[in-house]
Design a protein around this motif. Structure first.
Motif, PDB file in Angstrom:
ATOM      1  N   ALA A 251       0.807  -1.215   0.000  1.00 40.17           N
ATOM      2  CA  ALA A 251       0.000   0.000   0.000  1.00 40.17           C
ATOM      3  C   ALA A 251       0.843   1.271   0.000  1.00 40.17           C
ATOM      4  N   ALA A 271      -6.632  -2.101   0.312  1.00 43.93           N
ATOM      5  CA  ALA A 271      -5.181  -1.883   0.427  1.00 43.93           C
ATOM      6  C   ALA A 271      -4.624  -2.889   1.415  1.00 43.93           C
ATOM      7  N   MET A 303      -4.043   5.897   3.221  1.00 43.73           N
ATOM      8  CA  MET A 303      -4.478   4.779   2.367  1.00 43.73           C
ATOM      9  C   MET A 303      -5.964   4.892   2.061  1.00 43.73           C
TER      10      MET A 303
END
Length: 326
Positions: A251, A271, A303
């Protein structure tokens, strides 16, 4: 100065409550999928040396761990298995009494509401550590598909809610979708490791899963970290083959890819905050170089902001506690 015209962006940053009112991205406990490693044997709780706070657990200790996860409000786990015995074709991956299958059954018996994602791969179960059938030093694509489909069906039979194939063989989603449908599991979704890079960030995981290749590497089937457009091709083919979720892994160094996938596909994007990303934070925090909580919250928020709907992360329990305290 009185004639100057400019924007007053700081007006919305004056207090903590005001900042919270206009915050665009939020983390929720429901966003997290917590990885667990189950092993054969009894009374085993072995900390992974490179991943403080992460353990290989025997089944007799799994229930207590699951209870903690449920109490924290985490809704989903992903199960990995570390068997005592391995062979050339990874038969432990698709055995009815394999360690992952046993872990799934126990979890669904004790905590039926917990969503169980089954990692569907062969690498933890093969003596050579590769994600498929090996012949003359080559990982064979098509013969591996049959074994992956068998593995997925056995995991679904054990009670898995989601199948997550991570092997990166061409056609793996199509083969698994066909196998599941033929076995009567048309309702089981596939969370594909669609965009999985050949990354140095996986090192600590291979300690945890004891899955390092005994020869060569995985660059012939995992993606080149330098490539962006290839991610579109991988994701598109998996969607066409029947994927219900798309995973981007790792990620932290692939935020652009997460955003690309989010912008171009309508299924949920996941992710994977991988082991190396976890280990770096833990090491820096142990040395007093960073504030672990602040770093982790910023990292996972980024993320989510990049486009992730869900995050697989070893920090899930920590973050669930922090969110409860807020």
């Amino acid at each position: 100065m009185k004639h100057l015209q400019f924007s007053r962006h700081r007006r919305l940053r004056q207090t903590a409550n005001l900042r919270a009112m206009v915050r665009e991205t939020h983390l929720h406990t429901e966003d997290f999928i917590y990885p667990l490693f189950v092993v054969d044997g009894a009374n085993k709780k072995i900390e992974v040396a490179s991943m403080p706070g992460v353990y290989n657990l025997s089944l007799d200790l799994l229930e207590a761990e699951l209870q903690e996860i449920v109490d924290l409000g985490i809704k989903s786990i992903i199960l990995f298995g570390v068997p005592d015995e391995k062979d050339e074709v990874g038969s432990g991956a698709y055995h009815d009494h394999g360690i992952v299958q046993q872990g799934i059954k126990l979890t669904k018996e004790k905590f039926p509401e917990l969503v169980v994602v089954a990692d569907t791969c062969l690498c933890e179960f093969t003596s050579h550590g590769h994600c498929g059938v090996v012949e003359n030093g080559q990982v064979l694509n098509d013969p591996s598909l049959d074994l992956l489909a068998k593995t997925a069906v056995s995991q679904a039979e054990a009670g898995a809610d989601i199948i997550a194939p991570s092997n990166m063989m061409d056609g793996f989603v199509a083969a698994i979708r066909y196998g599941l449908d033929e076995a009567g599991f048309q309702h089981i979704p596939i969370m594909s490791y669609a965009v999985k890079y050949s990354s140095a960030f996986y090192g600590p995981f291979r300690d945890a899963a004891q899955s390092a290749p005994s020869f060569g590497d995985r660059k012939t089937y995992q993606m080149d970290p330098a490539n962006r457009l290839e991610a579109f091709r991988e994701a598109e083919s998996d969607i066409q083959e029947g994927a219900d979720f798309l995973i981007v892994k790792p990620a932290l160094s692939y935020m652009d890819i997460i955003r690309d996938v989010k912008n171009n596909f309508t299924v949920p994007v996941v992710a994977y905050n991988v082991s190396g990303e976890y280990a770096m934070v833990k090491a820096a925090a142990a040395n007093g170089w960073i504030n672990e909580k602040e770093i982790v919250m910023e990292m996972l928020t980024s993320m989510k902001r990049a486009g992730s709907d869900l995050i697989i992360t070893y920090f899930a329990k920590d973050v669930a506690r922090w969110l409860k305290d807020n």
